[in-house]
Design an enzyme around this catalytic site. Structure first.
Site, short mmCIF file in Angstrom:
data_model
loop_
_atom_site.label_atom_id
_atom_site.label_comp_id
_atom_site.label_asym_id
_atom_site.label_seq_id
_atom_site.Cartn_x
_atom_site.Cartn_y
_atom_site.Cartn_z
N ASP A 53 0.86 -1.18 0.00
CA ASP A 53 0.00 0.00 0.00
C ASP A 53 0.90 1.23 0.00
OD1 ASP A 53 -2.23 1.65 0.09
OD2 ASP A 53 -3.26 0.43 1.57
N TYR A 54 0.28 2.37 -0.10
CA TYR A 54 0.98 3.65 -0.29
C TYR A 54 1.99 3.88 0.84
CZ TYR A 54 0.92 8.43 -2.29
OH TYR A 54 1.22 9.61 -2.94
#
Length: 756
Positions: free
Chosen positions: A283-284
């Site tokens: 994820d980011y």
């Protein structure tokens, strides 16, 4: 002698390593891997965003163009459109040594330009064909704009409505969540990923993200393996079994190790046990964020992530900047880097990008396949099917199309809050607000509009909601002036429709709430409207289950419409005026108050269960009942349904056999309508404590007024399996109770036996 043995051991390990080369089953990918330098392999593991779109974190990549030219980028997200994507792809295939094309990703959570209801709303339709088609339309539009990789579906089980991202998933149940996961993956990917109208889907967030402690986003998660395997992991597994091409790791830790660096999760479970062969992306900046968890500096956590089985680093660039050093220091192996690069390249191959890097760049499609009337019409239909009639005691709805209507509320004429959270590719100004929808559907009605109240009067809170544009505007008029205008309109009307609830950014990522009630100024508006003596129907918008015990106690009817998407106003009007009879059912339990949270239907019994009346030394509250305000599966209709003749076709089955459970459903009201018939099962005695009931089947059926149908659901002995205390997946012989009805609190039951 000891020195010789040590040297021999070292020699054999090096000798063995030299033959343990990572290879691809795809000849074209293997040929490319053989040509790549270590720097080029590491470059493929770097996923960046150049900014300009809606970022999902506080970091935006720098010097993206130079990095692409240097072969240091494997994929981009945050850009769209044929021109922009062609420009970036040109850099990769024309100005790098090996001409490896880029992947182009995006968060397409509930539609692309044609925005559908939030996923929690879509799940309330209980209609897998509609949900699947929503993914097909999203893929059609996104690929027409050059995107070939989607960071969806989110399948996290969520049982705490304080968590803002409950809006993005299918609610609390693993059986329903698994069905929806399969429908979404199949819709996005189709049967042939080389078809330019399909795209790689990404199941997220792996794993357990929906169980964040205190309902606070990004927070720690801690649970038993039994709970993991029985309640939280099934939807991810369903997506894997459906052939999902990509998996995204979650922000939370699992057994104390953040998911992005958790080898048990990403390798032992995902790859070795479940057989997943696709691409795993972080994820980011979740790799970088492992440092804040206390796992070491950027080099340490990047090596941890690669060794755990993570293939692609989103935005953080820890792989790009530290893996070479870690390789030199023996903290990672070239084989692990090659394996990760292989998975990235195989994803590109499966999309057909090596054959044609520009296959998703078609200016004609961008003009013909996006925001079509057909797609908007489908969005309107799906939205109407997602609405849940929570309360209809007053029988106010449906309205007559020539009525005198006072339409009030801060969400009644508000384009900015129709799309819902996580709609970064949609345009709120293209949405249909409720006032416009009412005029479209009931042109003969006499409609007056008044705002009535602000969404919130708290300017500090409103500022937090307006990070992506105006969502909670505080009027220059006083609260009393707003109410007075609405009351004046109500006095001159036959009926009042009040559109209230949450602004879009009151749910979603980083939008957890400790108080999940309706803001006070909106409740005061409803109370003032009721003082006029006019009937009041509430159209309630939210991205989560709300605690609305105060509202529910008032003499109002309540239609829950979530955040309905681009066709919001038309869809709401279709239901309010009776063009469509609401059929939605809740997929997450609604608590009486936040003190009951977490609350869900599939709870286990206690040794001292609550009785019909309160008594000391029982598992209950002093100040509120254990039961929810609205149960999982609840949803009313303008008509009524009667259930009878619940039965099984045999008294017992053996392992490997199936049993038919049937019930007769009759439409006893005055309208044609759809009903979601739900099957729940209770394992009476087993080796670990069972839930009091579990969803094991459902069917949506259309019945004309006065019509009866016998509804049969076939239950396989496989559906009776569970993970026991040693994580063996099995079914145990014994007595089972089956419940069949219109919600999870149905009381009629029948028994059958599973024999060895």
């Amino acid at each position: 002698m000891r020195t010789y043995i040590s040297f021999l051991t070292l020699f054999l390990s090096v000798f063995s390593f030299s033959f343990a080369q990572t290879t691809s089953d795809i000849p074209e990918v293997q040929a490319l891997l053989d040509k790549m330098t270590i720097d080029e392999k590491i470059g493929q593991l770097n996923l960046v965003t150049p900014g300009g779109g809606v970022a999902t974190g506080s970091v935006v990549s720098s010097n993206v163009e130079a990095k692409i030219k240097a072969g240091n980028v494997g994929g981009l997200f945050g850009i769209a459109g044929p021109e922009e994507i062609k420009e970036a792809q040109d850099l990769a295939v024309n100005q790098t040594r090996l001409k490896i094309p880029l992947l182009f990703g995006s968060d397409i959570i509930h539609g692309y330009k044609t925005t559908f209801p939030i996923p929690l709303g879509m799940s309330a339709s209980w209609d897998m064909e509609l949900i699947k088609h929503s993914a097909e339309v999203a893929a059609l539009e996104a690929t027409a704009d050059g995107i070939n990789w989607n960071f969806s579906p989110m399948v996290d089980i969520a049982r705490d409505p304080r968590w803002g991202r409950i809006a993005e998933g299918a609610g609390e149940d693993p059986f329903l969540g698994s069905a929806i996961a399969k429908a979404m993956v199949t819709g996005y990917q189709g049967t042939d990923l080389t078809d330019p109208k399909t795209m790689i889907a990404t199941v997220k967030h792996f794993a357990l993200y929906g169980a964040a402690e205190a309902g606070r986003d990004y927070n720690t998660t801690d649970m038993s393996r039994i709970n993991m395997f029985n309640e939280y992991l099934p939807p991810y597994k369903a997506a894997i079994d459906a052939g999902v091409g990509s998996v995204m790791s979650s922000f939370n830790d699992v057994d104390g190790i953040p998911a992005s660096g958790n080898k048990w999760l990403l390798t032992d479970l995902l790859r070795d046990q479940w057989g997943f062969k696709g691409l795993v992306v972080s994820d980011y900046t979740s790799v970088n964020e492992m440092s804040a968890h206390g796992l070491g500096d950027l080099q340490a956590v990047s090596a941890l992530a690669l060794n755990a089985g993570l293939d692609m680093d989103m935005v953080g660039e820890g792989f790009l900047t530290t893996l070479k050093k870690s390789l030199d220091e023996g903290k990672v192996t070239e084989d692990d880097i090659t394996q990760a690069a292989l998975r990235v390249l195989e994803a590109k191959y499966k999309l057909g990008l090596f054959e044609d890097p520009y296959k998703y760049i078609d200016k004609k499609r961008a003009k013909t396949d996006i925001l079509t009337q057909e797609s908007r019409g489908f969005a309107r239909k799906l939205a109407a099917h997602s609405f849940v009639l929570l309360k209809n005691d007053q029988k106010i709805l449906p309205l007559k199309k020539n009525a005198k209507i006072a339409l009030v509320g801060p969400l009644a004429d508000n384009k900015n809050n129709m799309l819902g959270t996580w709609a970064p590719t949609g345009d709120p100004q293209l949405s249909i607000p409720v006032l416009e929808g009412f005029k479209n559907v009931a042109p003969d009605a006499q409609i007056t509009y008044a705002k009535g109240s602000n969404i919130t009067n708290d300017s500090v809170f409103a500022e937090k909601l307006n990070v992506f544009g105006m969502r909670a505007e505080i009027d220059s008029r006083s609260s009393q002036e707003l109410i007075d205008e609405a009351v004046a309109n109500a006095k001159n009307a036959d009926v009042v429709v009040a559109v209230i609830g949450e602004a879009t950014e009151m749910t979603g990522e980083a939008s957890s709430r400790s108080n999940i009630t309706i803001p006070e100024p909106q409740l005061k508006l409803i109370e003032a409207l009721l003082e006029t003596g006019k009937p009041v129907a509430v159209v309630l918008m939210s991205g989560r289950p709300l605690a609305i015990e105060d509202l529910n106690a008032l003499p109002v009817d309540i239609l829950q419409v979530w955040h309905p998407g681009i066709e919001a106003g038309n869809a709401i009007a279709d239901v309010v005026f009776g063009n469509y009879n609401p059929s939605g059912k809740l997929t997450a339990t609604w608590p009486r108050n936040v003190g009951q949270v977490p609350i869900y239907y599939a709870q286990k019994n206690t040794g001292r269960p609550e009785g019909a009346e309160w008594s000391k030394f029982k598992s209950n509250y002093l100040d509120v009942a254990n039961s929810p305000l609205f149960a999982f599966g609840h949803g009313l209709s303008y008509t009524t349904f009667e259930y009878s003749d619940l039965k099984v076709n045999k008294a017992s089955i053996t392992m490997g056999e199936s049993i038919d459970i049937s019930v007769t459903v009759k439409n006893t009201g005055e309208y044609d309508g759809e009903e979601v018939v739900q099957l729940y099962v209770h394992d009476v005695v087993r080796s670990i404590a069972p839930p009091m009931r579990e969803l094991k089947g459902f069917k949506k059926v259309m019945l004309k007024k006065g019509e009866s149908k016998s509804i049969k659901i076939t239950l396989s002995s496989k559906n009776l399996k569970f993970y026991n205390s040693t994580l063996d997946f099995l079914a145990e012989a014994g007595i089972f109770e089956a419940f069949m009805g219109g919600s999870s609190n149905v009381s009629e039951k029948v028994e059958f036996e599973l024999k060895k």
